[in-house]
Design an enzyme around this catalytic site. Sequence first.
Site, PDB file in Angstrom:
ATOM      1  N   GLU A 271      -4.809  -2.195   2.525  1.00  0.00           N
ATOM      2  CA  GLU A 271      -4.950  -1.079   3.462  1.00  0.00           C
ATOM      3  C   GLU A 271      -4.488   0.237   2.835  1.00  0.00           C
ATOM      4  OE1 GLU A 271      -6.505  -1.236   6.159  1.00  0.00           O
ATOM      5  OE2 GLU A 271      -6.384  -3.263   6.956  1.00  0.00           O
ATOM      6  N   ARG A 275      -7.264   3.219   2.325  1.00  0.00           N
ATOM      7  CA  ARG A 275      -7.055   4.366   3.217  1.00  0.00           C
ATOM      8  C   ARG A 275      -6.365   5.530   2.509  1.00  0.00           C
ATOM      9  NH1 ARG A 275      -6.205   2.165   9.361  1.00  0.00           N
ATOM     10  NH2 ARG A 275      -6.782  -0.006   9.032  1.00  0.00           N
ATOM     11  N   ASP A 420     -15.340 -10.031   4.469  1.00  0.00           N
ATOM     12  CA  ASP A 420     -16.405  -9.035   4.499  1.00  0.00           C
ATOM     13  C   ASP A 420     -16.551  -8.177   3.245  1.00  0.00           C
ATOM     14  OD1 ASP A 420     -13.950  -7.901   5.077  1.00  0.00           O
ATOM     15  OD2 ASP A 420     -14.622  -6.786   6.834  1.00  0.00           O
ATOM     16  N   GLU A 593     -18.368  -0.223  11.841  1.00  0.00           N
ATOM     17  CA  GLU A 593     -19.359  -0.950  11.046  1.00  0.00           C
ATOM     18  C   GLU A 593     -20.799  -0.766  11.525  1.00  0.00           C
ATOM     19  OE1 GLU A 593     -15.496  -2.200  10.053  1.00  0.00           O
ATOM     20  OE2 GLU A 593     -16.437  -2.319  12.049  1.00  0.00           O
ATOM     21  N   THR A 681     -14.973   1.194   1.519  1.00  0.00           N
ATOM     22  CA  THR A 681     -14.994   0.457   2.784  1.00  0.00           C
ATOM     23  C   THR A 681     -14.260   1.178   3.900  1.00  0.00           C
ATOM     24  OG1 THR A 681     -14.825  -1.811   3.648  1.00  0.00           O
ATOM     25  CG2 THR A 681     -12.901  -0.922   2.453  1.00  0.00           C
TER      26      THR A 681
END
Length: 712
Positions: A271, A275, A420, A593, A681
């Site tokens: 994360e 991010r 994913d 998404e 992503t």
Amino acid sequence: MNVRDPFGIHRKNALSILKTTVPRSAVNFTERAVEASINALEKSKKVVDDLDMSFTVPKNVPSFTNPQRIVEDHVWGSTAVARGGKGSQTNKNTGILGGVQDKVGSLFDDRNSLPMYKDKPYAYPPSYRAKPLWRRKRVIGFVLFVILSLYYFGAFGHHRDTVIASTPIWAWLAANSESGKTADWSGRRERVVEAFTLSWDAYERYAWGYDEFHPISKKGVQMAPGGMGWIIVDALDTMILMNLTSRVTHARQWISNSLSYDQDQDVSTFETTIRMLGGLLSAHYLSNEFPELAPLSDDDPGAPGEDLYLEKAKDLADRLMSAFDSPSGVPYASVNIGKYEGIPAHDEGGASSTAEATTLQLEFKYLAKLTGEKYFWDKAEKVMEVVDNNGVEDGLVPIYIYATDGTFRGQNIRLGSRGDSYYEYLIKQYLQTNKQEPVYLEMWDETLRGVRKHLITYTEPSGFTIIGERPDGLKGALSPKMDHLVCFMPGTIALAVTGGLTEAEARKKSTWTKQNEADMKLARELMHTCWGMYKWMATGLAAEITYFNIANPPAPESAPHHPPAEFDPDPEAEWRKDYSVHSMDVHNLQRPETVESLFYMWRITGDIKYREWGWEMFKSFMNHTAVPDGGGFSSLSNANKVPPVMRDNMESFWLAETLKYFYLLFSPNDLLPLDKMVINTEAHIFPRFDMGQLFSTGWKRKPRDADGKIIK
């Protein structure tokens, strides 16, 4: 006058005015329209009477004195749209608590500044919808004038801060304010900017510098003692794209003066990379390559702050590198950024998430390219070799991997959580280095064949295409479960087919194949299924997880299937039997998404329906996630009831991803062309680049059989 009977003495006056000021040909309809409006208002008055409620302005109406008011006016007015076709579920939104902010906002908005809509009315006669446009505009304008006149000249006496809760005429007028067939996409994009500024300004007002924002309670929470910049850094490149210079300035000042990673704090390796590291690198790229966006003198060439974002990114990356100091090279799930220490996961026997370990490569490769520090590249790319050396069947990987020895834990295979973005980053690594690393294209192609073979099936009775899960491995049963996260796949498949070109351009190339054709068909079908996840829910916002009704045994990928082209709005429609949402999965976390895939599908196919679906989705967010008292927007605990149940949390990806993708979806196609860049992503934007002499793939795949297993 009694406010509970506002039109009692004004009905005759209003209608007599009509007969003396409107051409006779329009009087009959206009009289009926005003009568219908008055009847609707009186009906809502009766509802309030029955509930013994006074006509006070609800809390979720924007403050008329708040400096944010001008922005709020646009958002509330532009979203007061009646979405016919949900039966009783939709109609509930016109009740006391549903959509009031939209209707009140409409009373005070400047209609000339609002976007136009394509929604058709559902409560008015077809004969009127067929009238010529000039007559429609004149009559609508006059009806609006009459009702506003009643409002201002006595209908509410001295109670102009009060409102009747259910006024369908306002929603209908907004829904029909479009002239012609062409949507105002520039105006719609501005509505997204306004939604962003509402969210950002609420955060800035109530929780500035905090890592979490709870918009209902108006509180912030830190993840680390000094803050990690979780919201500020994640949202930074969205503000740059939207050209919000003053807000970028404030964020940059905080990053310069207050953000320090020298803290004794455990953070998620994944994360924090996607991010924070991704956000800083994207801000660096945009501010240097597009200086006209949110221009600041501090980051001009030669200025003292020219490399602020890159310097912060390098400092953070050096700390995150500690996660890769495992026996196998697979990163630990967490890292203490102050102690430079990798930390195994606290569950799953210490195994890391496969997706998380393999969704760091775009960020560290780009940083290596910027800095010339090869170890960033080598550490990140080594992970891909370790994963691939497991020799999985048909390119489908279990969702956990041990950092100790690089072997997989369990057999659970899915393209949802923890699986994913492994697949997403295969094709994006290939594109990031300008197709100079064909190993990743080979792995992607193998994976997509495996998805078709093991995970694709069709629902009953309608025949929608889904990607299921194999929780007990490829020999186990197929679970008809799709996380919302899986909806990244339609756009990613389309991106893989064309490399970022439009479909029309790609078809002209000699390299276009029947497999490309089949893959685009699959992308379209999955996009349709993901949109159905939204249409199925009462709020028009998808659940976190959706289950589907499938045959036993599941139909193979080659089976014929003919899903309906449109989603019949009838609550008893046949297609609704194909979808199912469990009570524990009804939350909506503002996830990006589906709109992400809509963005890719629009850019690549040019099919306008993907833009229209996005606009409808955006309106649902505006109608159902707005927070009272200038709080911005919140995720939902229950998105399948109206009004929904709020979670009191704004996810950082609402600003970083969801609103960014809406903005890009409604933007001209030459903004961030897909064949020139790659998006991580977390929706952070990086350029494509050539590897040059310093960098190389550094590993080769071992020989495999037809199923993808390593030949020993």
